[in-house]
Design an enzyme around this catalytic site. Structure first.
Site, short mmCIF file in Angstrom:
data_model
loop_
_atom_site.label_atom_id
_atom_site.label_comp_id
_atom_site.label_asym_id
_atom_site.label_seq_id
_atom_site.Cartn_x
_atom_site.Cartn_y
_atom_site.Cartn_z
N GLU A 114 0.32 -1.20 0.29
CA GLU A 114 0.13 0.09 0.02
C GLU A 114 1.07 1.04 0.02
O GLU A 114 2.00 1.07 0.33
CB GLU A 114 -0.85 0.24 0.73
N LYS A 116 1.91 4.94 1.03
CA LYS A 116 2.75 5.27 3.33
C LYS A 116 1.97 6.57 2.68
O LYS A 116 2.90 7.88 2.15
CB LYS A 116 4.07 5.19 2.97
N ASP A 118 0.55 9.88 3.83
CA ASP A 118 1.00 11.37 4.80
C ASP A 118 0.10 12.06 5.63
O ASP A 118 -0.15 12.99 5.49
CB ASP A 118 1.93 12.15 3.93
N TYR A 226 -6.24 1.31 6.29
CA TYR A 226 -5.48 0.43 6.19
C TYR A 226 -4.88 -1.03 7.35
O TYR A 226 -4.21 -1.42 7.28
CB TYR A 226 -4.18 0.94 6.27
N LYS A 315 10.40 4.06 2.28
CA LYS A 315 10.57 5.31 1.97
C LYS A 315 11.36 5.62 0.62
O LYS A 315 12.04 5.09 0.18
CB LYS A 315 11.73 6.22 2.89
N CYS A 409 18.90 48.57 -8.35
CA CYS A 409 19.09 47.60 -9.47
C CYS A 409 20.62 46.99 -9.44
O CYS A 409 21.06 47.88 -9.97
CB CYS A 409 18.37 48.31 -11.28
N CYS A 412 21.33 47.15 -13.46
CA CYS A 412 21.81 48.55 -14.38
C CYS A 412 21.65 49.53 -13.52
O CYS A 412 22.07 50.58 -13.81
CB CYS A 412 20.27 48.90 -15.16
N CYS A 439 11.99 48.06 -11.13
CA CYS A 439 13.49 48.95 -11.56
C CYS A 439 12.72 49.68 -12.75
O CYS A 439 12.08 49.50 -13.66
CB CYS A 439 14.95 47.73 -12.45
N CYS A 445 17.91 48.62 -18.96
CA CYS A 445 18.34 47.71 -18.20
C CYS A 445 18.66 46.58 -19.23
O CYS A 445 17.18 45.96 -19.62
CB CYS A 445 16.91 47.40 -17.09
S1 IVH Z 1 0.34 0.12 8.69
C1 IVH Z 1 1.53 -2.09 12.81
N1 IVH Z 1 -0.01 1.34 6.31
O1 IVH Z 1 3.11 5.04 9.30
C2 IVH Z 1 1.60 -1.16 11.12
N2 IVH Z 1 0.54 2.91 8.11
O2 IVH Z 1 5.57 4.33 10.84
C3 IVH Z 1 1.62 0.28 11.91
N3 IVH Z 1 1.11 4.77 7.33
O3 IVH Z 1 1.78 6.11 12.27
C4 IVH Z 1 0.94 0.97 9.83
N4 IVH Z 1 0.22 4.91 5.55
O4 IVH Z 1 0.15 6.96 10.09
C5 IVH Z 1 0.09 1.58 7.33
N5 IVH Z 1 -0.60 1.85 4.34
C6 IVH Z 1 -0.31 2.23 5.85
C7 IVH Z 1 -0.33 3.90 5.97
C8 IVH Z 1 0.47 3.61 7.02
C9 IVH Z 1 0.29 5.45 6.04
C10 IVH Z 1 1.66 5.84 8.99
C11 IVH Z 1 1.01 5.64 9.73
C12 IVH Z 1 1.87 5.19 10.91
C13 IVH Z 1 2.97 5.29 10.08
C14 IVH Z 1 4.68 4.17 10.87
#
Ligand code: IVH
Length: 785
Positions: A114, A116, A118, A226, A315, A409, A412, A439, A445
Site C-alpha cells: 500500500e 504510505k 502522509d 489500512y 521510503k 537595480c 543596471c 527597476c 536595463c
Molecule cells: S500500517 C503496524 N499502513 O505510517 C502497522 N501505516 O510509521 C502500522 N501510514 O503511524 C501502520 N500509510 O500513520 C500502515 N498504508 C499504511 C500507512 C501507514 C501511512 C503511517 C501511519 C503510521 C506510520 C507508521
C-alpha cells in the site's frame, strides 16, 4: 409510510449517496437530489426530535466546541513501522522474515503493498456497527479523543454498512488532506493574511486538532483505512488484503493502489511503479508499506519493541529538507519586477539538488521572517519549483542578517521604485495588498532588455525562427540590440560577426527576422509584453478594437467593455501605452515594420450592441442597475441631457428609485466622474459605436452585471421563494445551476443548506447568507416584494 419508516429510508439513501460520493468517488445522484433528501430528513427529525440518532447523516457536525481533548488509552498499542531506504534494506527485511519462519531462502511469500499516506494515524472504534470513538495515535499507547472531529469527515462511516461485522471493531487508518484541498486552503489563508500550512500533513494534523468541530468540517479531509486493531465478538478473514476488502464492504475507503505481490522482487517492482506515479497522485505519499499478507505468519513473526517484524515502510526520497540560506539576491524580470531569490547550501530534495529557491516578493520574506544565515525547510513536491516553506527560528545564528530591498537595480543601477499592489475580487472588495518593487530602467536595463526581447521573439509572440534565448543574450551583451526595432536593423554581416555564426546561419536569421515585419495585430500586442496581457487578452484587444491605434488610445473605461477585461488589467494596458518611453519604443518599432494585419475588427459588432443604458449601468452610479439605467436612457435619450438634468427632472423619470436619483445627482456633481463618462462616450463614438436609446433587440447578455457567472441556490430563503431568487439572478445575467462545481461563482445558502454548502466551502467558493444576498440585490436596485 410511517414517519419512522421514511426516516429510516432517507438515512439509508443518504448514507448510500454519501458513500458513492466520498468513498468511491463515484456520485450516484445530482447534488440537488441529495439536498432534497437531506432537507426532508431534517424536517422529519425536527418534527420528531426523539427519533434523532447519533448515526443520522444530519448529525455529522453539530457538537459544541470542546475546551480540551480527553486522553484515550489504546487497548492495543498503535505501532510504528521500521523504515527501508535502499533495496538492500528490503532484501534484509525479507531475509529476516524467512529465517525467523524457518523457510527456505528462495521462498516467495505474499506481501500486501500500500502507499504510505502522509497524514495522521487514527483509530476508529465501532460497537455494534456504530462509531463510538475516534482517537489519534498519540505516542502509540495514549492518544486524544477526537470523536467529534472524526465524525465530520465524510468518508468516515458513522454506521457500518452491510452486516456480519464484529460487535467490537477498531478500524485504523490515515486521515489526510488531498493536494488540491491543501492548496485551496493555503490560498484562502494567504488571501486573508493568515499563516499558511507548511504541507498537507501539517494541514491535516492542524485540522484534526481543532476544538471546534465546525472548523474541522470545513477542511477537505479524507480517511483511508489500512488495518484493524481490536476485533471482538466476531471474526475477520485470515489474509490482510481480504480484511481490507471486508472493510471496504462495510463502507471504508481503501487506497486503490492496494496490491498483493510475491516475494521481495514483487515489492521492489511495486515500489518503482508507485514512485513513478507519485507526482500524479491526488495526495502526498512518502513511501510504500509492505506487510506479510498472511495473518498467521504475522502472528508468528510478532514484534520488536514498537514495530512489527512483518511490516516495513520503504521510503521515497524526501520532498522536504533542511538547508541554509547563503544569500538573498535580486533578479530583474521582463517588466522590471525586482524579486528576491534565496541562494542555498545545495541540498538533495525531491530527487534533485536544489541550490536556489524563489522567494516571490518582499512580503513573502516578511511572512517567513527569513534572514540570511537562517536554516530553512525547502520543499520540492512534484514538478513544482522549490519553495522555502519555513524558517527554523531556533537555529538562527547570531549574525543572521535581515534582507532589504536594494535601492538600486542590481543589473543596471537605476532606481528601484516601490509599487503598491491592491488586489480586488470581482465584487470590488480588497482581497490582498502588498508592495512590489520595479527597476525604473526599462530597456536601458540589460536584464529587462534581454527578457523583453526573448519574449518578443518567442513562439506565441512574433515567432522569429532561430532567435533563441542564447542569441538574444549575445545581441544584448554586445549592445547590437537595445530595443525590438534594433532587431529589424541588424545586417547579415553584424550577425555573422557573432560567436557561433557562419554566413548561412547569419543569412537565415536575418531572413527570419525580416519575414516578421508583417504580423497579425494580436501577436504584436502580445509581443509588447504589457503587464497582465497574455495571449488571450491580446486577442481580445485585437478582435475587440480592430486596430493598434485604437488599442493605444483606449481608455480604461473603454477597455472594460471587452470580454474578460477588468478594471485592473484595463488600467495596466492604458498606463503602458500612456508611458512616454513605451510610446517611443513602439513608434520606433512601427517605423521598421511593414504591415500589421488587423484582426476582424469586431468593434463594429460590439458597437451595435452598445446602448446608452449599458453605458449608464457601467458607470458605478449608486442605486442604478440595469432597470434604472434603461429608464434613464429612455427618458433622456442622450448623455448630455442626463448630465444637465436637475433633481426635478430626475424625479419625473417613471419608477426611478429615490436612491437612484440621489446616486445620479451625486455623480453629476462630481467633476471627475463627469469627465470620465464624457471621455468614454466620446471615445466610444470615435470607435464607431452607434448610439441607441432603446435597448438592443436581443438583450446582450454580456453587458449584465452577472453575465458569465454561475450561481447556485441552496437551503431555504425567508424573504423569497427559490424561484423568485432565481429570477432575480437571471435578471442580472447569471446562470443558476443545480449543483456546485469549480465553475460556480457564488452560492446563496439559506438555513438547512446541506452538501452544496459543504461542497462550496470545500472548493473555496464565495458563499452568501440571505442577508448578504438581499444587500447584494439591493445594490442593483432589486428589493424583493
Ligand atoms: S500500517 C503496524 N499502513 O505510517 C502497522 N501505516 O510509521 C502500522 N501510514 O503511524 C501502520 N500509510 O500513520 C500502515 N498504508 C499504511 C500507512 C501507514 C501511512 C503511517 C501511519 C503510521 C506510520 C507508521
Amino acid at each position: 409510510m410511517t414517519s419512522k419508516d421514511e426516516i429510516d429510508q432517507l438515512r439509508a439513501q443518504l448514507n448510500q449517496h454519501n458513500y458513492r460520493y466520498y468513498v468511491l468517488d463515484d456520485p450516484s445522484v445530482p447534488d440537488a437530489e441529495y439536498d432534497r433528501l437531506m432537507q426532508r430528513l431534517k424536517q422529519l427529525e425536527a418534527e420528531h426530535p426523539d427519533r434523532i440518532t447519533a448515526d443520522s447523516p444530519t448529525q455529522r457536525v453539530g457538537a459544541q466546541p470542546l475546551s480540551a481533548f480527553t486522553q484515550v488509552t489504546h487497548e492495543m498499542p498503535m505501532l510504528s513501522l521500521d523504515n527501508a531506504f535502499a533495496e538492500t534494506d528490503m532484501v534484509d527485511f525479507n531475509r529476516r522474515i524467512l529465517s525467523r519462519l524457518d523457510l527456505a531462502a528462495d521462498t516467495q511469500i505474499s506481501f500486501a503493498c500500500e502507499p504510505k499516506l502522509d497524514g495522521i494515524a487514527v483509530s476508529l472504534l465501532y460497537e455494534d456497527g456504530l462509531l463510538v470513538r475516534g482517537a489519534t495515535r498519540g505516542d502509540g499507547t495514549t492518544g486524544e479523543d477526537i470523536t467529534q472531529n472524526i465524525r465530520t469527515i465524510p468518508s468516515v462511516p458513522l454506521k457500518l454498512m452491510g452486516s456480519g461485522y464484529p460487535g467490537r471493531l477498531e478500524v485504523r487508518g490515515e486521515v489526510y488532506m488531498p493536494r488540491d484541498g491543501f492548496e485551496r486552503l493555503n490560498a484562502q489563508a494567504t488571501e486573508r493574511g493568515l499563516k499558511t500550512f507548511v504541507n498537507p500533513r501539517n494541514a491535516a494534523a492542524g485540522s484534526l486538532r481543532q476544538l471546534d468541530p465546525k472548523i474541522t468540517a470545513s477542511r477537505p479531509l479524507q480517511l483511508c483505512s489500512y488495518s484493524v486493531g481490536v476485533v471482538a465478538q466476531g471474526e475477520l478473514p485470515d489474509q490482510h488484503d481480504q480484511v481490507l476488502k471486508q472493510l471496504a464492504e462495510w463502507g471504508f475507503r481503501l487506497n486503490p493502489l492496494l496490491e498483493v505481490v510475491s516475494g521481495v522482487v514483487g515489492c521492489l517492482d511495486y515500489y518503482q511503479r508507485v514512485l513513478q506515479q507519485r507526482d500524479q497522485l491526488a495526495y502526498e505519499i512518502d513511501g510504500v508499506v509492505f506487510k506479510v499478507n498472511d495473518l498467521a505468519l504475522q502472528q508468528a513473526l510478532g514484534f520488536v519493541s514498537r514495530a512489527p517484524r512483518w511490516a516495513i515502510a520503504h521510503k521515497f526520497p524526501a520532498q522536504e529538507e533542511l538547508t541554509q540560506v547563503r544569500a538573498v539576491e535580486f533578479q530583474v524580470g521582463r517588466t522590471g519586477a525586482v524579486t528576491p531569490v534565496a541562494r542555498l547550501e545545495p541540498v538533495f530534495v525531491g530527487g534533485v539538488t536544489v541550490s536556489n529557491a524563489t522567494l516571490h516578493n518582499m512580503d513573502e520574506i516578511a511572512r517567513l521572517d527569513l534572514r540570511v544565515g537562517d536554516t530553512v525547510v525547502i520543499r520540492r513536491a512534484g514538478d513544482v519549483i522549490p519553495q522555502v516553506v519555513q524558517v527554523i527560528i531556533d537555529r538562527r545564528p547570531d549574525n543572521a542578517s535581515k534582507v532589504t530591498i536594494p535601492a538600486q537595480c542590481p543589473v543596471c543601477g537605476s532606481q528601484v521604485e516601490r509599487v503598491q499592489l491592491v488586489k480586488r475580487s470581482k465584487a470590488g472588495a480588497r482581497t490582498a495588498e502588498g508592495a512590489a518593487y520595479r527597476c525604473v530602467g526599462r530597456l536601458s536595463c540589460k536584464a529587462q532588455r534581454q527578457q523583453a526581447l526573448i519574449h518578443f521573439a518567442s513562439r506565441k509572440a512574433m515567432e522569429i525562427d532561430g532567435l533563441g534565448d542564447k542569441i538574444v543574450q549575445q545581441l544584448v551583451d554586445t549592445d547590437l540590440v537595445r530595443s525590438p526595432a534594433d532587431l529589424y536593423r541588424l545586417t547579415p554581416d553584424q550577425l555573422q560577426a557573432l560567436d557561433g555564426f557562419a554566413e548561412l546561419s547569419a543569412n537565415n536569421l536575418h531572413a527570419a527576422i525580416q519575414a516578421r515585419k508583417s504580423v497579425a495585430l494580436s501577436r504584436l500586442i502580445y509581443a509588447l509584453g504589457i503587464p497582465d496581457v497574455g495571449e488571450e487578452t491580446a486577442r481580445t484587444l485585437a478582435n475587440g478594437l480592430g486596430s493598434l491605434d485604437r488599442v493605444r488610445q483606449a481608455l480604461p473605461d473603454t477597455l472594460i467593455w471587452l470580454p474578460d477585461i477588468g478594471y485592473e488589467v484595463a488600467t495596466e494596458i492604458h498606463n503602458f501605452f500612456a508611458d512616454e518611453h513605451n510610446q517611443a519604443v513602439l513608434d520606433d518599432l512601427l517605423g521598421e515594420m511593414d504591415q500589421i494585419t488587423d484582426e476582424d475588427g469586431l468593434a463594429a459588432s460590439l458597437a451595435a450592441s452598445v446602448t446608452l443604458a449599458d453605458l449608464l449601468q457601467r458607470m458605478n452610479i449608486d442605486g442604478i442597475a440595469k432597470v434604472g439605467a434603461q429608464r434613464l436612457a429612455e427618458h433622456f435619450e442622450s448623455l448630455d441631457n442626463i448630465l444637465q438634468a436637475e433633481a426635478v427632472q430626475l424625479n419625473q423619470v417613471p419608477k426611478l428609485s429615490t436612491k437612484a436619483v440621489n446616486g445620479l445627482l451625486q455623480a453629476i456633481a462630481d467633476a471627475e466622474w463627469v469627465a470620465r463618462v464624457t471621455a468614454l462616450e466620446s471615445q466610444l463614438r470615435d470607435f464607431g459605436m452607434h448610439w441607441q436609446c432603446q435597448p438592443a433587440e436581443q438583450d446582450s447578455a454580456d453587458t449584465l452585471p452577472l453575465s458569465e457567472q454561475t450561481w447556485v441556490l441552496t437551503g431555504t430563503l425567508e424573504s423569497m421563494s427559490r424561484n423568485q431568487a432565481k429570477a432575480h439572478l437571471q435578471d442580472l445575467g447569471a446562470k443558476v445551476a443545480g449543483s456546485v462545481s469549480a465553475k460556480t461563482d457564488c452560492v446563496v445558502a439559506g438555513p438547512g443548506a446541506g452538501s452544496k454548502l459543504a461542497q462550496a466551502t470545500k472548493l473555496g467558493i464565495q458563499v452568501m447568507n440571505e442577508a448578504d444576498f438581499l444587500a447584494y440585490l439591493q445594490r442593483y436596485g432589486i428589493t424583493p416584494a
